[in-house]
Design an enzyme around this catalytic site. Structure first.
Site, PDB file in Angstrom:
ATOM      1  N   LYS A  16      -5.749  13.821  -2.703  1.00  0.00           N
ATOM      2  CA  LYS A  16      -5.517  14.536  -1.439  1.00  0.00           C
ATOM      3  C   LYS A  16      -6.823  15.047  -0.840  1.00  0.00           C
ATOM      4  O   LYS A  16      -7.049  14.913   0.350  1.00  0.00           O
ATOM      5  CB  LYS A  16      -4.584  15.745  -1.650  1.00  0.00           C
ATOM      6  N   ARG A  91       3.256  23.918  -0.869  1.00  0.00           N
ATOM      7  CA  ARG A  91       3.533  23.462  -2.232  1.00  0.00           C
ATOM      8  C   ARG A  91       4.907  23.908  -2.705  1.00  0.00           C
ATOM      9  O   ARG A  91       5.305  23.593  -3.817  1.00  0.00           O
ATOM     10  CB  ARG A  91       2.500  24.076  -3.183  1.00  0.00           C
ATOM     11  N   ARG A 129     -12.812  13.832 -13.928  1.00  0.00           N
ATOM     12  CA  ARG A 129     -13.071  14.404 -12.593  1.00  0.00           C
ATOM     13  C   ARG A 129     -14.124  15.498 -12.623  1.00  0.00           C
ATOM     14  O   ARG A 129     -14.091  16.391 -13.441  1.00  0.00           O
ATOM     15  CB  ARG A 129     -11.760  14.964 -12.051  1.00  0.00           C
ATOM     16  N   ARG A 162     -13.703  21.406 -13.022  1.00  0.00           N
ATOM     17  CA  ARG A 162     -12.904  22.573 -12.671  1.00  0.00           C
ATOM     18  C   ARG A 162     -12.265  23.181 -13.912  1.00  0.00           C
ATOM     19  O   ARG A 162     -11.828  22.469 -14.799  1.00  0.00           O
ATOM     20  CB  ARG A 162     -11.818  22.176 -11.675  1.00  0.00           C
ATOM     21  N   ARG A 173       0.210  21.661 -14.738  1.00  0.00           N
ATOM     22  CA  ARG A 173       0.187  21.488 -13.274  1.00  0.00           C
ATOM     23  C   ARG A 173       1.143  20.378 -12.843  1.00  0.00           C
ATOM     24  O   ARG A 173       1.789  20.468 -11.808  1.00  0.00           O
ATOM     25  CB  ARG A 173      -1.237  21.194 -12.799  1.00  0.00           C
TER      26      ARG A 173
HETATM   27  P1  ADP Z   1      -5.025  19.715  -6.886  1.00  0.00           P
HETATM   28  O1  ADP Z   1      -5.347  19.060  -5.603  1.00  0.00           O
HETATM   29  O2  ADP Z   1      -5.783  19.120  -8.000  1.00  0.00           O
HETATM   30  O3  ADP Z   1      -3.558  19.826  -7.113  1.00  0.00           O
HETATM   31  P2  ADP Z   1      -5.762  22.211  -5.653  1.00  0.00           P
HETATM   32  O4  ADP Z   1      -7.224  22.294  -5.532  1.00  0.00           O
HETATM   33  O5  ADP Z   1      -4.974  21.860  -4.436  1.00  0.00           O
HETATM   34  O6  ADP Z   1      -5.456  21.215  -6.845  1.00  0.00           O
HETATM   35  O7  ADP Z   1      -5.162  23.599  -6.202  1.00  0.00           O
HETATM   36  C1  ADP Z   1      -5.639  24.200  -7.391  1.00  0.00           C
HETATM   37  C2  ADP Z   1      -4.762  25.390  -7.784  1.00  0.00           C
HETATM   38  O8  ADP Z   1      -4.764  26.372  -6.723  1.00  0.00           O
HETATM   39  C3  ADP Z   1      -3.274  25.051  -7.980  1.00  0.00           C
HETATM   40  O9  ADP Z   1      -3.009  24.560  -9.280  1.00  0.00           O
HETATM   41  C4  ADP Z   1      -2.628  26.420  -7.694  1.00  0.00           C
HETATM   42  O10 ADP Z   1      -2.734  27.297  -8.789  1.00  0.00           O
HETATM   43  C5  ADP Z   1      -3.487  26.981  -6.581  1.00  0.00           C
HETATM   44  N1  ADP Z   1      -2.943  26.626  -5.247  1.00  0.00           N
HETATM   45  C6  ADP Z   1      -3.517  25.814  -4.324  1.00  0.00           C
HETATM   46  N2  ADP Z   1      -2.738  25.696  -3.230  1.00  0.00           N
HETATM   47  C7  ADP Z   1      -1.630  26.453  -3.467  1.00  0.00           C
HETATM   48  C8  ADP Z   1      -0.443  26.730  -2.740  1.00  0.00           C
HETATM   49  N3  ADP Z   1      -0.215  26.174  -1.539  1.00  0.00           N
HETATM   50  N4  ADP Z   1       0.490  27.539  -3.315  1.00  0.00           N
HETATM   51  C9  ADP Z   1       0.289  28.099  -4.512  1.00  0.00           C
HETATM   52  N5  ADP Z   1      -0.802  27.868  -5.265  1.00  0.00           N
HETATM   53  C10 ADP Z   1      -1.758  27.057  -4.759  1.00  0.00           C
END
Ligand code: ADP
Length: 226
Positions: A16, A91, A129, A162, A173
């Protein structure tokens, strides 16, 4: 005139972030990544960052109210006036409902592109990653030997892994994704706003598919690009 909210949707490590940057550059609209905003808050040790860290490090979601408030404030800035791309938001169904309620009727045209990748591929990807702590670009190294000492090819900063990319946290996750986030596909399909592309291909190919899908949904690309 309504502005386009393009949501890039998919499981963790689906690509993404990478695609959001590419599509944002092509359409010339800003990319709002809740993951990036939250990681910055964690780095700066703000109150939000302290609260967010607990959830992020365990692989859970940050509470809806916190994330909703961040997104609402960010989308009010002038650079979002012509449209924007959302990476990592919404999400949960609650967040999706909030996004719609935060804008006046007709002011926001929401379209969702899902990037589909099988769980076993995602787990392999996460193991290799790394990302740039300065500009956020994500790199995948299949070859472990190349992981050490690598620098960002855009800004030269040393790459980091990360904290939430460990194998155990990734499994959590993915569970959270299937339980809380994946149901949004039904939600958006029901509204007729959802299309899906195969994310298990080279980034350029995935990008072409996304641009094609967006074009199909919003008419000509110049309608959104400015
Ligand atoms: P990835 O793209 O690898 O799924 P992100 O960078 O989008 O990871 O998000 C990392 C973490 O930040 C998530 O695992 C969550 O804990 C938090 N997070 C990000 N966006 C949201 C959201 N919209 N709602 C709740 N938690 C979020």
């Amino acid at each position: 005139m309504s502005r386009l909210a393009l949501i890039l949707f998919g499981p963790p490590a689906a690509g993404k972030g990478t695609q959001a940057r590419m599509v944002g550059a092509a359409l010339r609209v800003p990319v709002i990544s809740t993951g990036d905003i939250l990681r910055e808050a964690v780095r700066n040790e703000t109150e939000l960052g302290k609260e967010a860290r607990r959830h992020m490090e365990s692989g859970g979601l940050v509470p809806d109210e916190l994330v909703d408030a961040i997104v609402k404030e960010r989308l009010q800035r002038t650079d979002c006036a012509q449209g924007f791309i959302l990476d990592g938001y919404p999400r949960t169904v609650h967040q999706a409902v909030f996004l719609e309620s935060a804008f006046k009727d007709g002011d926001l045209k929401i379209r969702v592109v899902g990037i589909s990748v099988a769980d076993d591929v995602l787990i392999r990807r996460i193991a290799g990653r790394k990302s740039c702590p300065k500009c956020g670009k994500v790199f995948n190294f299949g070859d472990a030997a190349r992981k050490d000492g690598a620098v960002c090819d855009e800004c030269g900063t040393a790459l980091v892994s990360r904290a939430d990319d460990s194998a155990e946290v990734m499994v959590q996750r993915l569970k959270v994704y299937h339980r809380q986030t994946r149901p949004l596909v039904d939600y958006y399909q029901g509204r007729g706003w959802y299309v899906e592309v195969d994310g298990d291909r080279p980034a350029d190919e995935v990008n072409q598919s996304i641009l094609k899908a967006v074009q199909g949904q919003v008419g000509t690309m110049s309608a959104v690009a400015r």
